[in-house]
Design a protein around this motif. Structure first.
Motif, PDB file in Angstrom:
ATOM      1  N   PHE A 175      -4.764  23.486   6.522  1.00  0.00           N
ATOM      2  CA  PHE A 175      -5.390  22.596   7.492  1.00  0.00           C
ATOM      3  C   PHE A 175      -4.334  22.023   8.434  1.00  0.00           C
ATOM      4  O   PHE A 175      -3.170  21.872   8.054  1.00  0.00           O
ATOM      5  CB  PHE A 175      -6.094  21.426   6.779  1.00  0.00           C
ATOM      6  CG  PHE A 175      -7.138  21.839   5.784  1.00  0.00           C
ATOM      7  CD1 PHE A 175      -8.368  22.327   6.199  1.00  0.00           C
ATOM      8  CD2 PHE A 175      -6.891  21.732   4.420  1.00  0.00           C
ATOM      9  CE1 PHE A 175      -9.332  22.702   5.277  1.00  0.00           C
ATOM     10  CE2 PHE A 175      -7.846  22.099   3.485  1.00  0.00           C
ATOM     11  CZ  PHE A 175      -9.066  22.590   3.916  1.00  0.00           C
ATOM     12  N   PRO A 176      -4.740  21.639   9.649  1.00  0.00           N
ATOM     13  CA  PRO A 176      -3.793  20.966  10.546  1.00  0.00           C
ATOM     14  C   PRO A 176      -3.503  19.557  10.008  1.00  0.00           C
ATOM     15  O   PRO A 176      -4.359  18.935   9.376  1.00  0.00           O
ATOM     16  CB  PRO A 176      -4.539  20.927  11.878  1.00  0.00           C
ATOM     17  CG  PRO A 176      -5.979  20.913  11.499  1.00  0.00           C
ATOM     18  CD  PRO A 176      -6.070  21.793  10.278  1.00  0.00           C
ATOM     19  N   MET A 177      -2.336  19.040  10.297  1.00  0.00           N
ATOM     20  CA  MET A 177      -1.924  17.770   9.734  1.00  0.00           C
ATOM     21  C   MET A 177      -2.810  16.613  10.191  1.00  0.00           C
ATOM     22  O   MET A 177      -3.036  15.659   9.434  1.00  0.00           O
ATOM     23  CB  MET A 177      -0.456  17.479  10.083  1.00  0.00           C
ATOM     24  CG  MET A 177       0.134  16.307   9.315  1.00  0.00           C
ATOM     25  SD  MET A 177       0.034  16.470   7.489  1.00  0.00           S
ATOM     26  CE  MET A 177       1.208  17.813   7.208  1.00  0.00           C
ATOM     27  N   ASN A 178      -3.374  16.685  11.397  1.00  0.00           N
ATOM     28  CA  ASN A 178      -4.217  15.574  11.846  1.00  0.00           C
ATOM     29  C   ASN A 178      -5.505  15.455  11.017  1.00  0.00           C
ATOM     30  O   ASN A 178      -6.033  14.352  10.834  1.00  0.00           O
ATOM     31  CB  ASN A 178      -4.528  15.678  13.346  1.00  0.00           C
ATOM     32  CG  ASN A 178      -4.967  17.063  13.784  1.00  0.00           C
ATOM     33  OD1 ASN A 178      -5.378  17.877  12.968  1.00  0.00           O
ATOM     34  ND2 ASN A 178      -4.866  17.327  15.090  1.00  0.00           N
ATOM     35  N   LEU A 179      -6.021  16.579  10.485  1.00  0.00           N
ATOM     36  CA  LEU A 179      -7.170  16.519   9.582  1.00  0.00           C
ATOM     37  C   LEU A 179      -6.740  16.170   8.164  1.00  0.00           C
ATOM     38  O   LEU A 179      -7.480  15.513   7.428  1.00  0.00           O
ATOM     39  CB  LEU A 179      -7.935  17.846   9.593  1.00  0.00           C
ATOM     40  CG  LEU A 179      -8.849  18.089  10.802  1.00  0.00           C
ATOM     41  CD1 LEU A 179      -9.496  19.464  10.719  1.00  0.00           C
ATOM     42  CD2 LEU A 179      -9.924  17.009  10.898  1.00  0.00           C
ATOM     43  N   ILE A 180      -5.551  16.597   7.772  1.00  0.00           N
ATOM     44  CA  ILE A 180      -5.029  16.235   6.452  1.00  0.00           C
ATOM     45  C   ILE A 180      -4.885  14.718   6.352  1.00  0.00           C
ATOM     46  O   ILE A 180      -5.173  14.111   5.308  1.00  0.00           O
ATOM     47  CB  ILE A 180      -3.681  16.937   6.180  1.00  0.00           C
ATOM     48  CG1 ILE A 180      -3.890  18.451   6.071  1.00  0.00           C
ATOM     49  CG2 ILE A 180      -3.024  16.401   4.907  1.00  0.00           C
ATOM     50  CD1 ILE A 180      -2.604  19.259   6.005  1.00  0.00           C
TER      51      ILE A 180
ATOM     52  N   TYR B 104      -9.682  18.905  16.561  1.00  0.00           N
ATOM     53  CA  TYR B 104      -8.400  18.544  15.951  1.00  0.00           C
ATOM     54  C   TYR B 104      -7.499  19.770  15.780  1.00  0.00           C
ATOM     55  O   TYR B 104      -6.281  19.685  15.958  1.00  0.00           O
ATOM     56  CB  TYR B 104      -8.619  17.865  14.591  1.00  0.00           C
ATOM     57  CG  TYR B 104      -9.004  16.412  14.692  1.00  0.00           C
ATOM     58  CD1 TYR B 104      -8.095  15.445  15.113  1.00  0.00           C
ATOM     59  CD2 TYR B 104     -10.292  15.986  14.354  1.00  0.00           C
ATOM     60  CE1 TYR B 104      -8.442  14.105  15.196  1.00  0.00           C
ATOM     61  CE2 TYR B 104     -10.653  14.651  14.435  1.00  0.00           C
ATOM     62  CZ  TYR B 104      -9.727  13.715  14.858  1.00  0.00           C
ATOM     63  OH  TYR B 104     -10.086  12.387  14.950  1.00  0.00           O
ATOM     64  N   ASN B 105      -8.093  20.907  15.442  1.00  0.00           N
ATOM     65  CA  ASN B 105      -7.293  22.129  15.318  1.00  0.00           C
ATOM     66  C   ASN B 105      -6.704  22.538  16.669  1.00  0.00           C
ATOM     67  O   ASN B 105      -5.535  22.922  16.750  1.00  0.00           O
ATOM     68  CB  ASN B 105      -8.153  23.263  14.741  1.00  0.00           C
ATOM     69  CG  ASN B 105      -8.139  23.297  13.222  1.00  0.00           C
ATOM     70  OD1 ASN B 105      -7.206  23.810  12.601  1.00  0.00           O
ATOM     71  ND2 ASN B 105      -9.176  22.730  12.612  1.00  0.00           N
ATOM     72  N   LYS B 106      -7.498  22.442  17.730  1.00  0.00           N
ATOM     73  CA  LYS B 106      -6.973  22.805  19.049  1.00  0.00           C
ATOM     74  C   LYS B 106      -5.851  21.857  19.456  1.00  0.00           C
ATOM     75  O   LYS B 106      -4.830  22.289  20.022  1.00  0.00           O
ATOM     76  CB  LYS B 106      -8.084  22.785  20.091  1.00  0.00           C
ATOM     77  CG  LYS B 106      -7.586  23.251  21.458  1.00  0.00           C
ATOM     78  CD  LYS B 106      -8.711  23.369  22.475  1.00  0.00           C
ATOM     79  CE  LYS B 106      -8.181  23.892  23.809  1.00  0.00           C
ATOM     80  NZ  LYS B 106      -9.257  24.047  24.814  1.00  0.00           N
ATOM     81  N   GLN B 107      -6.018  20.569  19.155  1.00  0.00           N
ATOM     82  CA  GLN B 107      -4.963  19.601  19.469  1.00  0.00           C
ATOM     83  C   GLN B 107      -3.668  19.957  18.762  1.00  0.00           C
ATOM     84  O   GLN B 107      -2.567  19.681  19.260  1.00  0.00           O
ATOM     85  CB  GLN B 107      -5.405  18.194  19.055  1.00  0.00           C
ATOM     86  CG  GLN B 107      -6.575  17.634  19.825  1.00  0.00           C
ATOM     87  CD  GLN B 107      -6.288  17.471  21.306  1.00  0.00           C
ATOM     88  OE1 GLN B 107      -5.327  16.807  21.693  1.00  0.00           O
ATOM     89  NE2 GLN B 107      -7.113  18.081  22.145  1.00  0.00           N
ATOM     90  N   PHE B 108      -3.781  20.595  17.601  1.00  0.00           N
ATOM     91  CA  PHE B 108      -2.617  20.962  16.791  1.00  0.00           C
ATOM     92  C   PHE B 108      -2.041  22.317  17.194  1.00  0.00           C
ATOM     93  O   PHE B 108      -1.050  22.774  16.628  1.00  0.00           O
ATOM     94  CB  PHE B 108      -3.023  20.975  15.303  1.00  0.00           C
ATOM     95  CG  PHE B 108      -1.875  20.853  14.353  1.00  0.00           C
ATOM     96  CD1 PHE B 108      -1.184  19.661  14.200  1.00  0.00           C
ATOM     97  CD2 PHE B 108      -1.473  21.949  13.603  1.00  0.00           C
ATOM     98  CE1 PHE B 108      -0.118  19.551  13.310  1.00  0.00           C
ATOM     99  CE2 PHE B 108      -0.410  21.854  12.712  1.00  0.00           C
ATOM    100  CZ  PHE B 108       0.278  20.649  12.568  1.00  0.00           C
TER     101      PHE B 108
END
Length: 458
Positions: free
Chosen positions: A49-54, A122-126
């Motif tokens: 997962f991307p860190m912003n969702l983690i 959130y994934n796109k932001q990452f």
């Protein structure tokens, strides 16, 4: 005076924050565990997962802001209407007031875009370029395909449980129209899929198998630009869905109802149930007298028969150990038509809520559910998804109980999705081709025997 059927909110009234149940649990949430029983750190989850969702997954903050860019996309269908089921009430002859939150109005026809949109954003932001996921009935795969198209610049691939892939071809087509790629699971595209097919070539598949395939593809991308997205179970998914219950609170208040007596949702992995119920669990923790009921299939009795244990979320054991009610990660469900309710485990937050006595659970056979669905569609006019009929059946039970008791209760349930792509299931029910199935105790015991030696949650 004309009766009010639908209760709307203005766009300005849509919640600006998600609600996180974790800090309000009576007993602290057990952490996910990695190899050797060591608590999983955020860094250990980074390949998946991307860190912003983690950060949301492990957060102990009660309220988390919804990004304005996400809200702007949610406005395509949110706030969703709250509807008074007058016609169903009349058919039942109940004094209960029945309200349902219609999540079937989303572009994908279910509650799933509530989390698909923020996950894709959130994934796109990452900097992620591709999302891989699994789907049971196809609602989540459709929602993520839609979300990736809305966000733009993200490829979407979906591993769909084989029995649903065969039962629901229009879901596959829907994913493809939004640009998603859908493959039947188990497949020959991953080692996990090939291993299952070698041992069980005729398997109907399971969400646990499809998760293994999706996670394997995500973590094996040498570019590091692929991540996995999950439509239920995990904390950040439950978080995103709480927009449902928060809206429902405001809508009930508009017609002078301070709180419902009963809140009901169907339960598979836990996301739509959490969405409608967690905001009311907040009230319950703070003294409100509210009964909260999760309704599940007899063929997948995670809440009603499975123990609260540590188990993997997938067959290949690629995921961490999660503290949850589980039938065992090797569980292969019967091919019932409620494909979204065929998961072996329940969301850790929902499992913890059950453990803490914040909710009750009931298992219902699919014949009673389809019968409830037919009564609903013939009175309220909307065809419910097979998953949603479990919530409707539980609602009807409670409404008839209120009739017997002579009490004017307020019942709120989540209409988690429409069934316009599930008409084959209705046809099989009406032509006598559907049969009830109760998952045998000895098979549950056999699955759980393979978990001997696993750590136990507190």
């Amino acid at each position: 005076m004309a009766r009010q059927k639908k209760i709307y909110l203005d766009e300005s009234e849509m919640p600006k924050q998600w609600y996180n149940l974790a800090p309000d649990l009576i007993t602290p949430l057990n952490p996910p565990l990695g190899p050797g029983g060591i608590s999983v750190t955020p860094e250990m989850l980074a390949p998946v997962f991307p860190m912003n969702l983690i950060e949301q997954e492990v957060s102990q903050e009660r309220w988390i802001d919804i990004p304005e860019e996400v809200r702007q996309i949610l406005f395509q269908w949110r706030p969703s209407p709250l509807i008074r089921a007058y016609e169903l009430e009349a058919a039942l002859g109940t004094p209960a007031k029945i309200y349902y939150k219609n999540e079937g109005v989303s572009p994908a026809g279910s509650h799933k875009p509530n989390t698909a949109i923020p996950q894709a954003w959130y994934n796109k932001q990452f900097g992620i370029k591709k999302l891989v996921t699994e789907t049971g009935a196809g609602q989540w795969g459709s929602a993520l395909s839609y979300a990736c198209a809305q966000i733009g610049g993200i490829e979407c691939k979906v591993y769909m449980v084989r029995v649903s892939f065969d039962q629901k071809p229009f879901r596959k087509i829907l994913m493809q129209t939004w640009g998603g790629k859908c493959v039947s699971s188990p497949s020959m595209e991953t080692q996990a899929g090939r291993d299952v097919l070698a041992e069980y070539p005729d398997t109907p598949g399971s969400l646990g198998i499809a998760i293994s395939e999706a996670v394997e593809e995500a973590v094996s991308d040498p570019t590091g630009k692929t991540r996995y997205a999950l439509g239920s179970v995990l904390n950040h998914v439950m978080l995103h869905q709480t927009i449902i219950g928060q809206e429902a609170k405001k809508q009930l208040a508009k017609v002078g109802i301070k709180k419902p007596d009963i809140v009901i949702g169907c339960c598979g992995g836990g996301s739509n149930f959490a969405g409608i119920s967690f905001p009311f669990m907040y009230d319950k923790v703070n003294g409100a007298d509210i009964q909260i009921i999760g309704a599940e299939p007899f063929s997948c009795p995670t809440l009603t028969k499975a123990p609260f244990i540590y188990d993997h979320g997938d067959v290949a054991k690629m995921t961490p150990l999660l503290a949850m009610n589980s039938l065992g990660h090797n569980f292969i469900p019967a091919p019932i038509h409620a494909g979204g309710l065929r998961y072996h485990g329940m969301a850790p937050l929902v499992s913890a809520a059950l453990r803490d006595g914040l909710m009750d659970a009931v298992a219902i056979h699919q014949s009673e559910c389809f019968e409830a669905g037919l009564l609903f569609l013939r009175t309220e006019g909307i065809i419910p998804a097979p998953e949603t009929t479990h919530a409707i059946a539980a609602t009807i039970r409670e409404a008839l109980k209120a009739k017997e008791e002579g009490k004017e209760k307020v019942i709120l349930f989540n209409f988690s999705g429409h069934g316009l792509m599930d008409l084959v299931g209705y046809d099989k029910y009406m032509t006598g081709q559907l049969h009830d199935y109760e998952y045998p105790e000895h098979e549950i015991e056999a699955n759980l025997a393979k978990l001997v030696g696993y750590p136990m949650p507190k």
